[in-house]
Motif scaffolding. Structure first.
Motif, PDB file in Angstrom:
ATOM      1  N   LYS A 106      29.414  -7.286 -19.654  1.00  0.00           N
ATOM      2  CA  LYS A 106      30.418  -6.387 -20.217  1.00  0.00           C
ATOM      3  C   LYS A 106      30.711  -6.848 -21.642  1.00  0.00           C
ATOM      4  O   LYS A 106      31.004  -8.030 -21.864  1.00  0.00           O
ATOM      5  CB  LYS A 106      31.714  -6.429 -19.411  1.00  0.00           C
ATOM      6  CG  LYS A 106      31.584  -5.996 -17.960  1.00  0.00           C
ATOM      7  CD  LYS A 106      32.917  -6.203 -17.243  1.00  0.00           C
ATOM      8  CE  LYS A 106      32.806  -5.962 -15.754  1.00  0.00           C
ATOM      9  NZ  LYS A 106      34.081  -6.257 -15.041  1.00  0.00           N
ATOM     10  N   ALA A 157      28.894   1.988 -17.388  1.00  0.00           N
ATOM     11  CA  ALA A 157      30.321   1.934 -17.064  1.00  0.00           C
ATOM     12  C   ALA A 157      31.105   1.486 -18.288  1.00  0.00           C
ATOM     13  O   ALA A 157      30.595   0.736 -19.133  1.00  0.00           O
ATOM     14  CB  ALA A 157      30.581   0.977 -15.904  1.00  0.00           C
ATOM     15  N   TYR A 168      34.963  -0.162 -19.458  1.00  0.00           N
ATOM     16  CA  TYR A 168      36.060  -0.962 -18.926  1.00  0.00           C
ATOM     17  C   TYR A 168      37.153  -1.105 -19.986  1.00  0.00           C
ATOM     18  O   TYR A 168      36.881  -1.068 -21.192  1.00  0.00           O
ATOM     19  CB  TYR A 168      35.563  -2.364 -18.546  1.00  0.00           C
ATOM     20  CG  TYR A 168      34.483  -2.367 -17.502  1.00  0.00           C
ATOM     21  CD1 TYR A 168      34.780  -2.525 -16.152  1.00  0.00           C
ATOM     22  CD2 TYR A 168      33.140  -2.201 -17.864  1.00  0.00           C
ATOM     23  CE1 TYR A 168      33.781  -2.528 -15.191  1.00  0.00           C
ATOM     24  CE2 TYR A 168      32.137  -2.195 -16.909  1.00  0.00           C
ATOM     25  CZ  TYR A 168      32.459  -2.355 -15.578  1.00  0.00           C
ATOM     26  OH  TYR A 168      31.470  -2.349 -14.633  1.00  0.00           O
ATOM     27  N   ASP A 169      38.365  -1.313 -19.522  1.00  0.00           N
ATOM     28  CA  ASP A 169      39.490  -1.579 -20.409  1.00  0.00           C
ATOM     29  C   ASP A 169      39.245  -2.910 -21.124  1.00  0.00           C
ATOM     30  O   ASP A 169      39.028  -3.938 -20.480  1.00  0.00           O
ATOM     31  CB  ASP A 169      40.777  -1.647 -19.586  1.00  0.00           C
ATOM     32  CG  ASP A 169      42.034  -1.742 -20.423  1.00  0.00           C
ATOM     33  OD1 ASP A 169      41.997  -2.361 -21.510  1.00  0.00           O
ATOM     34  OD2 ASP A 169      43.071  -1.208 -19.992  1.00  0.00           O
ATOM     35  N   ASP A 220      41.701  -5.490 -19.972  1.00  0.00           N
ATOM     36  CA  ASP A 220      41.713  -5.733 -18.525  1.00  0.00           C
ATOM     37  C   ASP A 220      40.288  -5.477 -18.025  1.00  0.00           C
ATOM     38  O   ASP A 220      40.011  -4.438 -17.418  1.00  0.00           O
ATOM     39  CB  ASP A 220      42.718  -4.808 -17.834  1.00  0.00           C
ATOM     40  CG  ASP A 220      42.841  -5.092 -16.342  1.00  0.00           C
ATOM     41  OD1 ASP A 220      42.209  -6.065 -15.863  1.00  0.00           O
ATOM     42  OD2 ASP A 220      43.546  -4.330 -15.659  1.00  0.00           O
ATOM     43  N   PRO A 221      39.365  -6.417 -18.302  1.00  0.00           N
ATOM     44  CA  PRO A 221      37.939  -6.174 -18.067  1.00  0.00           C
ATOM     45  C   PRO A 221      37.563  -5.849 -16.623  1.00  0.00           C
ATOM     46  O   PRO A 221      36.476  -5.303 -16.377  1.00  0.00           O
ATOM     47  CB  PRO A 221      37.279  -7.481 -18.517  1.00  0.00           C
ATOM     48  CG  PRO A 221      38.246  -8.081 -19.488  1.00  0.00           C
ATOM     49  CD  PRO A 221      39.604  -7.706 -18.966  1.00  0.00           C
ATOM     50  N   ASP A 222      38.430  -6.160 -15.671  1.00  0.00           N
ATOM     51  CA  ASP A 222      38.139  -5.817 -14.282  1.00  0.00           C
ATOM     52  C   ASP A 222      38.472  -4.362 -13.966  1.00  0.00           C
ATOM     53  O   ASP A 222      38.139  -3.876 -12.879  1.00  0.00           O
ATOM     54  CB  ASP A 222      38.907  -6.735 -13.327  1.00  0.00           C
ATOM     55  CG  ASP A 222      38.406  -8.168 -13.372  1.00  0.00           C
ATOM     56  OD1 ASP A 222      37.205  -8.360 -13.649  1.00  0.00           O
ATOM     57  OD2 ASP A 222      39.213  -9.085 -13.153  1.00  0.00           O
ATOM     58  N   ARG A 223      39.121  -3.684 -14.901  1.00  0.00           N
ATOM     59  CA  ARG A 223      39.528  -2.300 -14.673  1.00  0.00           C
ATOM     60  C   ARG A 223      38.456  -1.352 -15.205  1.00  0.00           C
ATOM     61  O   ARG A 223      38.315  -1.148 -16.403  1.00  0.00           O
ATOM     62  CB  ARG A 223      40.860  -2.015 -15.361  1.00  0.00           C
ATOM     63  CG  ARG A 223      41.362  -0.589 -15.177  1.00  0.00           C
ATOM     64  CD  ARG A 223      42.719  -0.401 -15.841  1.00  0.00           C
ATOM     65  NE  ARG A 223      43.066   1.012 -15.886  1.00  0.00           N
ATOM     66  CZ  ARG A 223      43.411   1.675 -16.982  1.00  0.00           C
ATOM     67  NH1 ARG A 223      43.459   1.047 -18.149  1.00  0.00           N
ATOM     68  NH2 ARG A 223      43.713   2.950 -16.937  1.00  0.00           N
ATOM     69  N   GLU A 224      37.690  -0.792 -14.287  1.00  0.00           N
ATOM     70  CA  GLU A 224      36.644   0.161 -14.671  1.00  0.00           C
ATOM     71  C   GLU A 224      37.277   1.524 -14.941  1.00  0.00           C
ATOM     72  O   GLU A 224      38.002   2.065 -14.107  1.00  0.00           O
ATOM     73  CB  GLU A 224      35.592   0.291 -13.571  1.00  0.00           C
ATOM     74  CG  GLU A 224      34.460   1.229 -13.936  1.00  0.00           C
ATOM     75  CD  GLU A 224      33.370   1.287 -12.889  1.00  0.00           C
ATOM     76  OE1 GLU A 224      32.875   2.391 -12.598  1.00  0.00           O
ATOM     77  OE2 GLU A 224      33.006   0.207 -12.349  1.00  0.00           O
ATOM     78  N   VAL A 280      37.431  -0.334 -25.601  1.00  0.00           N
ATOM     79  CA  VAL A 280      36.723  -0.470 -24.322  1.00  0.00           C
ATOM     80  C   VAL A 280      35.580  -1.470 -24.408  1.00  0.00           C
ATOM     81  O   VAL A 280      35.069  -1.789 -25.494  1.00  0.00           O
ATOM     82  CB  VAL A 280      36.172   0.888 -23.832  1.00  0.00           C
ATOM     83  CG1 VAL A 280      37.284   1.910 -23.690  1.00  0.00           C
ATOM     84  CG2 VAL A 280      35.065   1.402 -24.754  1.00  0.00           C
ATOM     85  N   HIS A 319      31.646  -2.010 -22.566  1.00  0.00           N
ATOM     86  CA  HIS A 319      30.651  -1.178 -21.894  1.00  0.00           C
ATOM     87  C   HIS A 319      29.564  -2.059 -21.279  1.00  0.00           C
ATOM     88  O   HIS A 319      29.385  -3.224 -21.655  1.00  0.00           O
ATOM     89  CB  HIS A 319      30.045  -0.128 -22.842  1.00  0.00           C
ATOM     90  CG  HIS A 319      29.393  -0.701 -24.067  1.00  0.00           C
ATOM     91  ND1 HIS A 319      30.103  -1.081 -25.176  1.00  0.00           N
ATOM     92  CD2 HIS A 319      28.098  -0.932 -24.365  1.00  0.00           C
ATOM     93  CE1 HIS A 319      29.286  -1.525 -26.116  1.00  0.00           C
ATOM     94  NE2 HIS A 319      28.055  -1.461 -25.631  1.00  0.00           N
TER      95      HIS A 319
END
Length: 228
Positions: free
Chosen positions: A144, A168, A170-171, A174-178, A198, A200
């Motif tokens: 990511k 995908a 991601y925030d 908050d990298p765990d938030r897809e 974001v 990616h």
């Protein structure tokens, strides 16, 4: 998200791009460990943002000898802090015009959403990375990540005999938030992202049918960065 309907390209334009990925890309020597699953070529444009609304593609000028491409180690742990050079596509190459058209459509979208403007980004460097992945291969060996840009986009040119390659976003904070996940399946299926907001990623591609020949994923990556 964008599709072929968002770009003024003909079937001949797509043929030119497919042929460019096939005939003009060369082995990416910057992959770690001598990996050989990625081929690439590169082109760079100057974007005069104030001319975009009136001149369209005329606002982008292909640069004959662009500077080396550099990302920080913080942004790219795989190849950061290295002045990378790639196989250059010259301004007179047939792929220049369809690539300029794609970049123009993305630039207009970014301008309409306030990401680019004549005031904040009067001139941008627009990088065009012609990336061919040969399965099995990793579209995002960095994991990511951000690209260290203002914004970027990815445009599928060809996908043949491969499984995977799920993209995908991601925030960033908050990298765990897809935020979303999808597969680019048809020519010119595309996505555009604000690189400040974001991260990616895309999953590994593998060959679908070993008896059907090579598995290929050709993607044109466009990046917008401030010109110093």
């Amino acid at each position: 998200m964008m599709t072929a309907d968002d770009f003024p390209l003909t079937e001949r334009d797509l043929h030119v791009l497919r042929r460019t990925f096939r005939d003009y890309t060369e082995l990416d020597h910057w992959l770690p460990g001598g990996e050989q699953y990625r081929r690439r070529a590169y082109q760079c444009f100057d974007l005069a943002t104030a001319r975009l609304a009136e001149d369209g593609p005329g606002a982008l000028t292909a640069i004959d000898q662009p500077p080396p491409y550099v990302q920080s180690k913080q942004i790219n742990p795989v190849a950061g802090d290295i002045e990378r050079t790639f196989k250059l596509i010259p301004p007179e190459h047939p792929a220049t015009e369809p690539t300029r058209q794609i970049a123009t459509a993305v630039a207009r979208l970014l301008a309409a959403n306030g990401v680019l403007s004549a005031h904040s980004t009067p001139h941008c460097l627009v990088d065009a990375h012609y990336m061919r992945l040969i399965a099995p291969g990793h579209p995002a060996p960095e994991g990511k990540h951000r690209d260290g840009l203002i914004a970027g986009s990815a445009h599928l040119i060809q996908r043949t005999n491969v499984t995977g390659g799920v993209s995908a976003l991601y925030d960033r904070y908050d990298p765990d938030r897809e935020l979303c996940g999808f597969v680019l399946e048809n020519p010119l299926d595309s996505y555009v992202f604000d690189d400040e907001r974001v991260l990616h990623y895309a999953t590994t591609i593998t060959v679908t049918d070993p008896d059907a020949g090579a598995g290929l994923r050709d993607v044109l990556l466009i990046g917008f960065r401030k010109r110093e």
